[in-house]
Design an enzyme around this catalytic site. Structure first.
Site, PDB file in Angstrom:
ATOM      1  CG  ASP A 198      -2.053   0.991   1.128  1.00 41.20           C
ATOM      2  OD1 ASP A 198      -3.212   0.557   1.071  1.00 41.20           O
ATOM      3  OD2 ASP A 198      -1.777   2.221   1.088  1.00 41.20           O
ATOM      4  CG  HIS A 209      -6.746  -2.797   3.252  1.00 42.07           C
ATOM      5  ND1 HIS A 209      -5.965  -1.687   3.035  1.00 42.07           N
ATOM      6  CD2 HIS A 209      -7.959  -2.507   2.716  1.00 42.07           C
ATOM      7  CE1 HIS A 209      -6.673  -0.756   2.406  1.00 42.07           C
ATOM      8  NE2 HIS A 209      -7.889  -1.238   2.197  1.00 42.07           N
ATOM      9  CG  HIS A 237      -8.702  -3.016  -2.260  1.00 39.76           C
ATOM     10  ND1 HIS A 237      -9.610  -2.260  -2.963  1.00 39.76           N
ATOM     11  CD2 HIS A 237      -8.473  -2.344  -1.096  1.00 39.76           C
ATOM     12  CE1 HIS A 237      -9.926  -1.176  -2.267  1.00 39.76           C
ATOM     13  NE2 HIS A 237      -9.248  -1.208  -1.131  1.00 39.76           N
ATOM     14  N   GLY A 252     -15.393   3.065   4.115  1.00 42.26           N
ATOM     15  CA  GLY A 252     -14.034   3.607   3.970  1.00 42.26           C
ATOM     16  C   GLY A 252     -13.362   3.234   2.666  1.00 42.26           C
ATOM     17  CD  GLN A 253     -14.692  -0.257  -2.287  1.00 46.68           C
ATOM     18  OE1 GLN A 253     -15.835  -0.476  -1.907  1.00 46.68           O
ATOM     19  NE2 GLN A 253     -14.138  -0.884  -3.318  1.00 46.68           N
TER      20      GLN A 253
END
Ligand code: AMP
Ligand code: ZN
Length: 114
Positions: free
Chosen positions: A30, A102, A100, A93-94
Site C-alpha cells: 500500500d 488489506h 481489494h 471507507g472504500q
C-alpha cells in the site's frame, strides 16, 4: 476496466513492486501504509467491491484468502497474527473501487477500528 487504478497495476500500465502473484490475484505494498506490513491483494478480474461478489468466478474469494494466508506465512506473520480488511462502499471507507483485501501486520492491532 478503463480508468481503474488497480486494473492499471494488473495490466502493467502502472508500475508497482509485486510481492506475490498467481493466476487469480496479485499483491503489492500500500502506498500509504498503516502498519509495518500493509499489502493489498487484488483479483485480476475487475469487481467494484465486495457488493459485486455474485459476479465473480466461483471460489475467487477463497483464492484471495488463501493468497493472504500464504503471504502471511511467507512474511512470518501467521504466528503473531495479522488483520484482513475489506472496506466496502463509502461508509465502509472504500476509496478505490476495485475489490481489494488489506493485509496488515507487524504491530498490535486494536479494536474497534477507526
Ligand atoms: P480502500 O480505502 O480500502 O479503498 O483502500 C485503497 C488503498 O489503496 C488505500 O490504502 C491507498 O493508500 C491505496 N493506494 C492508492 N493508490 C495506490 C497505489 N498507486 N499503489 C498502492 N496503493 C495505493
Ligand atoms: Zn479494476
Amino acid at each position: 476496466m478503463n480508468g481503474c487504478l488497480f486494473c492499471e497495476i494488473i495490466s502493467g500500465k502502472r508500475q508497482t513492486e509485486r510481492v506475490y502473484e498467481d493466476e487469480h490475484c496479485l499483491a503489492f505494498r500500500d502506498i500509504n501504509p498503516q502498519a509495518p506490513v500493509h499489502l493489498l491483494i487484488i483479483p485480476r478480474v475487475h469487481l467494484g467491491s465486495l457488493n459485486e461478489i455474485d459476479a465473480a468466478p466461483d471460489g475467487l474469494l477463497h483464492r484471495l484468502m488463501r493468497a493472504a494466508h500464504e503471504i502471511a506465512k511467507q512474511l512470518k506473520l501467521d504466528q503473531k497474527g495479522y488483520r484482513i480488511v475489506i472496506n466496502t462502499g463509502p461508509q465502509g471507507g472504500q476509496t478505490v473501487f476495485h475489490l481489494h483485501i488489506h493485509l496488515l501486520g507487524g504491530r498490535q492491532m486494536h479494536w474497534p477500528p477507526g
